[in-house]
Design an enzyme around this catalytic site. Structure first.
Site, PDB file in Angstrom:
ATOM      1  N   GLU A   1      12.850 -25.623 -25.433  1.00 26.09           N
ATOM      2  CA  GLU A   1      13.276 -26.707 -24.382  1.00 26.09           C
ATOM      3  C   GLU A   1      14.732 -27.200 -24.434  1.00 26.09           C
ATOM      4  O   GLU A   1      15.283 -27.426 -25.596  1.00 26.09           O
ATOM      5  CB  GLU A   1      12.280 -27.881 -25.034  1.00 26.09           C
ATOM      6  CG  GLU A   1      12.593 -29.188 -24.175  1.00 26.09           C
ATOM      7  CD  GLU A   1      11.706 -30.450 -24.521  1.00 26.09           C
ATOM      8  OE1 GLU A   1      10.385 -30.116 -24.776  1.00 26.09           O
ATOM      9  OE2 GLU A   1      11.874 -31.713 -24.571  1.00 26.09           O
TER      10      GLU A   1
ATOM     11  N   GLU B   1       8.033 -30.227 -31.503  1.00 28.03           N
ATOM     12  CA  GLU B   1       8.779 -31.232 -32.390  1.00 28.03           C
ATOM     13  C   GLU B   1       8.159 -31.875 -33.382  1.00 28.03           C
ATOM     14  O   GLU B   1       7.725 -33.132 -33.469  1.00 28.03           O
ATOM     15  CB  GLU B   1       9.358 -32.484 -31.319  1.00 28.03           C
ATOM     16  CG  GLU B   1      10.281 -31.690 -30.258  1.00 28.03           C
ATOM     17  CD  GLU B   1      10.841 -32.809 -29.248  1.00 28.03           C
ATOM     18  OE1 GLU B   1      10.598 -33.831 -29.144  1.00 28.03           O
ATOM     19  OE2 GLU B   1      11.696 -32.141 -28.258  1.00 28.03           O
TER      20      GLU B   1
END
Length: 821
Positions: A511, A425
């Site tokens: 994820e 991220e």
């Protein structure tokens, strides 16, 4: 990795002091030290505090600055003929090492190892080692980091000529074991000196199957930039360091191939000789296997298509914090294996190497991840991560090349690792020019290990108002999707939204949400403010949809569910840990465990029901009963009365061979979900499910309304343990009624006592909102009928006896005896 040198694990003999003085003070306190055993996480020694600087991200734990002290004994011969090295596998964070009062070296990143050459600083006799650990800049992590020397420390006495710490590079292809070896030296070689390398390969039974010897020329070269990293140093290349490299192959006929089902490991012994005298020796595990990621077929191992059934794992071990004994990882991994997991993602940092060793042994594919931040700081606007000001971005420019290369060199021989992840991220994914860093980091991976591809976990694909740029994703070998269904129509389309425009893109779910919630906590209301804790009857709906898609679309290599195990931090008070795992922080199975097992593990037929039947409901209240099963059909009974047979519609089967012909019986389906559900009126007693396969009963499972809590049931994972001062025993505690049934709504206070040379190093109950100190042994609550304890053996042989009693002496107590050998 093992070296046949004088090498000692320095786990005992240490003292520790939390430094409460001015944080700029860089000399050790004169008092306040207490004995500790390494690895050690001081954050577990202090109470949770809602006002802690670590905030919810760090689990409201104590951080600060700490000092470790120990003495080591060095002989005159050591000084004359050996290099004296301290090797730290992990210190969180910003460590400084002092030897006899002089600064010897240090390291910033808490998740990568480093060595300190102390040869010039030691003298004959006793020498003092001091280690300053600075974790005071808080909040410093988006999850619980722990504080201290959280991984093993080694004292090494090695020959000046040796195989570099990460100097073995092993690859396999079609029965060939390719060996690249780098030697290091800081002394001059004489022209008539001879060096040789002997390689011996043994199978899993210890039988020798191949060997090869090579005589080395004195073609020493000046060390390059990476030489210091290969040695484990965190400093510039010493001017006296030279290196010698050689490569060869050993052919093995019909090797047993390594994969998740048969994790077969060979052992390679490397012996370095100078003038026919052994001066260094080491062993490495070898797994013969071939991996490939394909834009159409996904992931292939040894030419066979395999779906990566993955979970994300943080590095903590619950009540032991970041100082996790390998036995805790083994127990957890074995449970995940039973769940059907075949892959783990190390979120979001290089793991303890002991975890990687276990993954090789047990058969797990690994995504090895380096960073959670690059140059740009993360500043999430929701949840507990509201004040991110001291993350890795502060150190990225100074440290990223060293830290990434250290991870690559250290880990590249593990057969379980199938992907390198360069970030999670990362804000740079939305920034013009961010791809330049992606190219740099991927380049390090491809240069050091060209056999594996590189991924990055993107969370901004099609996000608003800023979206991940194609120019960035095009630089990533395998594009990772975090929360693929998060934005607009993607909640329905998932990967289809991108597939048509990017047919050549390798794709993986790095994820995505789990079906996890707090163990045995059955609420019936939807909390719109809760991202993770959903009612039990809806938890598997959305995640099941993504699972169905992933299983039937080969181009999606697999998916990593967040998370396999509950973890400390990333919470909001009163919670101090995240409850989204399939196992709780004790390693106890939650309902989600059985949901994923029903999808991923078809080896043995089973069925499971939730909720428990001790609910405080009025008789006749209608509620959903959920069944997770890998059977074709299941029938629910409530106090002996059938509520009907139900069947799942997935997977669907079409006609074969001719119109109207089906290879399998077309069962009438009641749902397209991956679970079964009945709405039934509540009445105390027993609910039971019968599972059927091919029309025959294959399993039964029941849940009963229990009596009141009457006794404590105690089980330990082993009855003997090494008396080495580091090995642990794990104890599971269950609260049962007079018939021995677990009372899943009982939370009595318990007292723990240990007799013998050992120590209770942590007690937990799996409740994310429990604020009892991990090491407190009195007045500890069970949670929903269960608790857990970790006992570490001392160094004296004898009997250890653990006794658990109820604080009010109402419950029948329990004890277990362990032999320390």
């Amino acid at each position: 990795m093992v070296r046949n040198m004088e090498k000692y694990r320095l786990h005992t003999g240490w003292t520790f002091c939390l430094d409460e003085r001015n944080e700029k003070e860089e000399t050790a306190p004169s008092e306040g030290f207490r004995a500790v055993t390494l690895p050690h996480d001081w954050s577990t020694d202090y109470p949770f505090d809602p006002e802690s600087d670590t905030c919810g991200s760090g689990g409201y734990a104590k951080a600060g600055i700490g000092w470790y002290q120990r003495t080591i004994t060095i002989s005159e011969n050591d000084i004359k003929s050996r290099q004296i090295i301290l090797y730290f596998e992990g210190v969180y964070m910003k460590s400084s090492v002092f030897v006899n009062g002089t600064y010897a070296g240090g390291h910033i990143y808490g998740y990568t190892p480093f060595e300190v050459d102390i040869t010039a600083l030691v003298h004959e006799g006793e020498n003092e080692i001091l280690v300053r650990v600075d974790n005071s800049m808080q909040p410093g992590s988006r999850w619980y980091s722990g504080s201290g020397i959280t991984r093993d420390v080694w004292l090494e006495k090695r020959h000046p000529i040796h195989v570099a710490r990460y100097g073995m590079y092993l690859t396999t292809d079609e029965g060939n074991l390719n060996i690249s070896t780098t030697l290091h030296t800081s002394e001059c070689m004489k022209n008539d000196d001879s060096l040789s390398l002997n390689f011996v390969l043994k199978d899993n039974d210890g039988a020798e199957i191949a060997k090869k010897n090579i005589e080395l020329k004195n073609d020493w070269m000046e060390a390059d930039l990476d030489a210091a990293i290969l040695s484990g140093m965190d400093e510039d290349v010493p001017k006296t360091l030279c290196q010698l490299q050689t490569s060869l192959s050993i052919q093995v006929e019909n090797p047993v191939l390594w994969d998740h089902e048969t994790p077969y490991l060979y052992e390679l012994t490397t012996i370095l000789k100078k003038n026919d005298t052994v001066i260094d020796e080491r062993t490495d595990k070898v797994g013969f296997r071939n991996i490939k990621f394909d834009a159409k077929k996904g992931f292939l191992i040894n030419g066979k298509h395999v779906k990566l059934n993955g979970v994300c794992l943080h590095h903590d071990g619950g009540c032991v914090g970041a100082a996790v004994p390998p036995e805790i990882w083994r127990r957890r991994l074995e449970k995940l294996k039973d769940m059907g997991v075949n892959s783990v993602r190390c979120s979001h940092n290089p793991p303890d190497e002991a975890l990687l060793d276990l993954c090789d042994e047990l058969g797990f594919y690994v995504m090895d991840e380096a960073f959670d931040e690059w140059r740009l700081m993360k500043a999430k606007e929701i949840g507990s991560n509201t004040h991110e000001s001291h993350g890795y971005s502060m150190y990225f420019d100074a440290c990223h090349e060293w830290d990434l290369k250290t991870m690559l060199y250290r880990d590249r021989n593990h057969p379980g690792i199938v992907l390198w992840s360069i970030g999670n991220e990362i804000p740079e994914e939305v920034v013009v020019g961010g791809e330049e860093l992606a190219v740099e980091l991927s380049g390090y991976c491809h240069t050091i290990d060209p056999t594996r591809k590189v991924t990055l976990a993107h969370d901004q694909i099609a996000a608003e108002p800023y979206s991940a740029r194609d120019a960035f994703m095009d630089k990533i070998d395998v594009v990772g999707y975090n929360y693929v269904g998060r934005w607009r129509e993607r909640a329905e389309l998932l990967y289809d939204a991108d597939r048509e425009e990017h047919l050549d893109r390798c794709v993986i779910g790095t994820e995505n949400p789990s079906a996890g919630y707090i163990r045995s906590d059955y609420n019936f209301e939807v909390d719109p403010g809760s991202f993770w804790n959903k009612p039990y009857y809806t938890a598997a709906v959305t995640v099941g949809k993504l699972l169905r898609y992933t299983m039937v679309h080969d181009f999606v290599a697999g998916d990593y569910m967040w998370t396999g195990i509950d973890y400390l931090g990333e919470a909001n008070w009163p919670q101090r840990s995240a409850g989204c795992g399939c196992l709780d922080t004790c390693g106890f199975e939650k309902d989600a465990f059985y949901f994923y097992k029903s999808v991923w593990n078809q080896n043995e037929k089973f069925a499971y029901l939730c909720p428990h039947w001790n609910l405080k409901l009025e008789k006749g209240t209608v509620l959903p009963v959920i069944c997770y099963t890998n059977c074709e059909d299941a029938e629910l009974f409530v106090n002996g009365r059938s509520f009907g047979v139900k069947s799942k519609g997935f997977p669907c089967y079409g006609m074969t061979e001719r119109y109207g012909h089906f290879d399998r019986y077309r069962r009438p389906a009641n749902t397209d979900d991956l679970f079964l559900s009945w709405d039934v009126p509540f009445e105390p007693g027993k609910i039971e499910v019968v599972g059927y396969h091919d029309g025959k009963e294959v399993c039964r499972y029941n849940v009963e309304t229990t009596g009141e809590a009457a006794a404590i049931k105690l089980t330990v994972d082993k009855t003997s343990v090494d008396a080495d001062g580091r090995s642990v025993v794990q104890a599971e505690i269950r609260i049962v009624d007079s018939k021995g049934r677990i009372v899943l709504d009982a939370s009595p206070q318990l007292d723990f006592a240990l007799e013998g040379d050992g120590e209770i190093i942590g007690i937990d109950n799996g409740d994310p909102a429990c604020h009892e100190q991990w090491k407190e042994t009195k007045g500890r609550h069970a949670f929903n009928g269960m608790a857990y304890a970790v006992i570490r053996a001392g160094q004296n042989k004898g009997e250890l006896k653990l006794t658990v009693t109820s604080s009010d002496n109402i419950l029948t107590n329990a004890s277990a005896t362990i032999q320390a050998c």
